[in-house]
Scaffold this motif. Structure first.
Motif, PDB file in Angstrom:
ATOM      1  N   TYR A 183      -6.950   8.305  -1.580  1.00  0.00           N
ATOM      2  CA  TYR A 183      -6.961   7.255  -2.599  1.00  0.00           C
ATOM      3  C   TYR A 183      -6.539   7.838  -3.941  1.00  0.00           C
ATOM      4  CZ  TYR A 183      -9.671   4.554   0.748  1.00  0.00           C
ATOM      5  OH  TYR A 183     -10.084   3.880   1.859  1.00  0.00           O
ATOM      6  N   ARG A 184      -5.786   7.050  -4.716  1.00  0.00           N
ATOM      7  CA  ARG A 184      -5.416   7.431  -6.080  1.00  0.00           C
ATOM      8  C   ARG A 184      -5.658   6.252  -7.000  1.00  0.00           C
ATOM      9  NH1 ARG A 184       0.172  10.857  -5.833  1.00  0.00           N
ATOM     10  NH2 ARG A 184      -0.723  12.662  -4.825  1.00  0.00           N
ATOM     11  N   LYS A 185      -5.978   6.560  -8.226  1.00  0.00           N
ATOM     12  CA  LYS A 185      -6.244   5.525  -9.215  1.00  0.00           C
ATOM     13  C   LYS A 185      -4.969   4.734  -9.508  1.00  0.00           C
ATOM     14  CE  LYS A 185      -7.979   4.999 -13.905  1.00  0.00           C
ATOM     15  NZ  LYS A 185      -8.476   5.707 -15.078  1.00  0.00           N
TER      16      LYS A 185
ATOM     17  N   ILE B  12       3.640   6.209   3.188  1.00  0.00           N
ATOM     18  CA  ILE B  12       3.845   5.197   2.155  1.00  0.00           C
ATOM     19  C   ILE B  12       2.515   4.864   1.491  1.00  0.00           C
ATOM     20  CG2 ILE B  12       4.557   2.827   1.732  1.00  0.00           C
ATOM     21  CD1 ILE B  12       6.409   3.086   4.141  1.00  0.00           C
ATOM     22  N   TRP B  13       2.528   4.773   0.162  1.00  0.00           N
ATOM     23  CA  TRP B  13       1.335   4.373  -0.592  1.00  0.00           C
ATOM     24  C   TRP B  13       1.250   2.855  -0.602  1.00  0.00           C
ATOM     25  CZ3 TRP B  13      -2.347   7.644  -2.241  1.00  0.00           C
ATOM     26  CH2 TRP B  13      -2.023   8.993  -2.293  1.00  0.00           C
ATOM     27  N   HIS B  14       0.067   2.323  -0.300  1.00  0.00           N
ATOM     28  CA  HIS B  14      -0.176   0.892  -0.283  1.00  0.00           C
ATOM     29  C   HIS B  14      -1.116   0.546  -1.428  1.00  0.00           C
ATOM     30  CE1 HIS B  14       1.408   0.767   3.835  1.00  0.00           C
ATOM     31  NE2 HIS B  14       0.719   1.869   4.022  1.00  0.00           N
ATOM     32  N   LEU B  15      -0.878  -0.589  -2.079  1.00  0.00           N
ATOM     33  CA  LEU B  15      -1.782  -1.063  -3.129  1.00  0.00           C
ATOM     34  C   LEU B  15      -2.925  -1.804  -2.450  1.00  0.00           C
ATOM     35  CD1 LEU B  15      -2.232  -1.105  -6.135  1.00  0.00           C
ATOM     36  CD2 LEU B  15      -0.980  -3.268  -6.221  1.00  0.00           C
TER      37      LEU B  15
ATOM     38  N   VAL C 201      -6.501   0.333  -6.001  1.00  0.00           N
ATOM     39  CA  VAL C 201      -6.205   1.750  -5.816  1.00  0.00           C
ATOM     40  C   VAL C 201      -4.957   1.870  -4.952  1.00  0.00           C
ATOM     41  CG1 VAL C 201      -8.594   2.536  -6.023  1.00  0.00           C
ATOM     42  CG2 VAL C 201      -7.700   1.922  -3.785  1.00  0.00           C
ATOM     43  N   TRP C 202      -4.313   3.017  -5.056  1.00  0.00           N
ATOM     44  CA  TRP C 202      -3.248   3.360  -4.120  1.00  0.00           C
ATOM     45  C   TRP C 202      -3.903   4.036  -2.932  1.00  0.00           C
ATOM     46  CZ3 TRP C 202       1.174   1.134  -4.629  1.00  0.00           C
ATOM     47  CH2 TRP C 202       1.692   0.854  -5.891  1.00  0.00           C
TER      48      TRP C 202
END
Length: 64
Positions: free
Chosen positions: A52-54, A19-22, A41-42
């Motif tokens: 990490y993703r923008k 799961i991606w977390h903010l 970031v995600w």
């Protein structure tokens, strides 16, 4: 006792690793005007490292 090189341990990944977390990130440096640099970031854990993703904010008015 011999060591088996083909033996692999399979550790089950937790469900939260997919799961991606903010995440709010604070960079320990100052910008040109003297303020701390921060942003969102995600972030996701793949079982070994953090990925990490923008994060780009969604503006509902622009989409309409």
């Amino acid at each position: 006792m011999p060591f088996d090189r083909n033996f692999k341990t399979v550790s089950p990944q937790s469900s939260w690793t997919e799961i991606w977390h903010l995440w709010t990130v604070i960079v320990p440096r100052r910008s040109i005007n003297g303020q701390l640099v921060y942003g969102k970031v995600w972030r996701r854990h793949d079982g070994r490292d953090w990925i990490y993703r923008k994060f780009t904010e969604f503006d509902g008015e622009e989409a309409a």
